[in-house]
Structure formats: C-alpha cells, structure tokens
Design a protein around this motif. Structure first.
Motif: not given
Length: 258
Positions: A152-161, A163-173
């Motif tokens: 379960l992830l609660d607003e996992p990208l809200s504090a990011l922006d 390239v970092i946000k896109e990187s975390i998205k890719d890692r979650i996938k």
C-alpha cells in the motif's frame, strides 16, 4: 485476489464510504484517485486494518479477513512522509523490521532489492543526508524486505518532481511486475494514477464514480464528475497524459468542448 464487498464507513453520522465494491487481481497496480474528503485514505486504512468498516467484507485469496488484525493480514504500507528513523542510517532502516522476523528475507534477497532500487551507494548515509527520492526508495526497500502480501502506498510521489518522480514510478512498476506484488496507491493526482496503474478507481464523496483501465477512463468517462475532475486536474499536465494514451486524445478533447 483482494475483494471488497459493500464497504461502508461513517464518522459522527457523516458517510465517508458508501457501499464500496472492488476486485483487485494478483499483481495489479491499482490507484484510488480522488480529491480531499473523497474517502480514499479511509479506504486505504480499512484495507490495511488500521480502521474498521461499519459493514461489508474484505476477502483475500478466498478468506474473509474483515475481522483479522493489521499484523495478521500481512499487508504493508509506505506512508506519505516515509516514517524513517532519523537516528539510523539507510541500511539500518531497510533491515529494521528483520530484527524481529529475520527469516523473512535472506541477506542475498536484501542485497538484490538494494541493487534493484539503486541504493547501494547510499547505505551508510543518515536519513537527513538523503534526497526525497532516495528516502522514498529506502522506505520502499524497508517495506519490501518484509515480503508483504499487498503493498500500500499513500501519496508516494507527492513530495517528488521531475526526473525523480518518473524514476520512482518506473521502480514501482518494476517491483510490482517482478514480484507479482499487488499494489494499491492512494493519490489525488490524475496524471500519477493514470500513468502508473493498471486500473484506477475514482472516488467521489464516498462512492465509486468509475473503475477501469486508464485508457477507458480517459476516452469514456462515466459521468460529468469524472470528466470534469480529470480535465480540471490536468490543465497543466494534460499533454503528458495524451502522449501516454494517444488513442484517447480526440474523445477527451471532444468532451472538453461539450
């Protein structure tokens, strides 16, 4: 499979969730999308076991876990603020949960996860020395070493922006697919939900407005609320969504002009 049947919840006579039915297949990434006050965080807490529903059932792999404690459900959450221990370094945070359950993950499995999340060079750093993206990856690693049945992830990208946000998205996938890990994300951001998830559930005042694949939601919004919510929230980011789902470009533009 996780199956929610008729979940209802009220606080002080105010209905927060009103008959939520939701089926999530093994290994799917599902986002619960909605504005503030829509009931999404309450639903996440009910799935996790922090909050009890007033009525309804939670079925996991054919077993009724409605009355099962949070500890016994075997789900785990990464909170919005990461909830890392500032007095421990990154590696100590990652393996913290293994102190009481050392047999859940081997050292090799922990090392593989650290490699997957790109954390090897940051292990000896204190939490205050980490960037937002690095903290998010440490929080993910700390959760994943415990081998949760559902992440379960609660607003996992809200504090990011950026390239970092896109990187975390890719890692979650990557993690969800590699481990066949059912992942449930709570977010208020349509771009995040639509670009990250296999399916998206849109909540409005405690009820499901639409549940389906991102392409379906963009091209065939179920009602005026979904159409207006998606359009309103994507004023700046709309082009990014169109690039992801080019087939839905014309239907959404037509809806905007309607």
């Amino acid at each position: 499979m996780l199956d929610l049947k008729g979940i209802k919840k009220s606080y002080d006579g105010v209905t927060v969730l009103d008959g939520i039915d939701l089926a999530i297949n093994d290994g799917e990434i599902v986002s619960i999308l909605g504005s503030s006050g829509s009931g999404k965080t309450t639903l996440l807490n009910i799935i996790l076991g922090i909050t009890e529903s007033d009525s309804g059932k939670i079925i996991f792999d054919g077993e009724d876990i409605t009355a099962t404690s949070m500890e016994d459900r075997g789900f785990n959450i990464v909170f919005q603020d990461y909830a890392l221990f500032p007095n421990l370094n990154a590696y100590q945070n990652i393996i913290y949960g293994l102190r009481n359950k050392p047999d859940i993950s081997t050292k090799e499995e922990v090392d593989d996860l650290i490699e997957l999340l790109g954390l090897k060079e940051h292990l000896n750093k204190k939490i205050e020395q980490l960037s937002g993206g690095q903290k998010q990856r440490v929080a993910l690693a700390r959760t994943l070493v415990m081998k949760p049945k559902i992440l379960l992830l609660d607003e996992p990208l809200s504090a990011l922006d950026g390239v970092i946000k896109e990187s975390i998205k890719d890692r979650i996938k990557t993690i969800a697919k590699e481990f066949n890990l059912t992942t449930i994300i709570v977010t208020h951001d349509p771009e995040e939900a639509l670009s990250l998830s296999d399916k998206v559930m849109i909540l409005n005042k405690g009820k499901i407005s639409q549940y389906g694949e991102p392409e379906e939601i963009i091209s065939m919004p179920s009602d005026d609320f979904v159409k207006e919510f998606i359009l309103r929230q994507l004023e700046i980011k709309r082009d990014n969504i169109f690039k992801l789902f080019s087939d839905a470009r014309e239907p959404l533009r037509a809806a905007e002009g309607a």
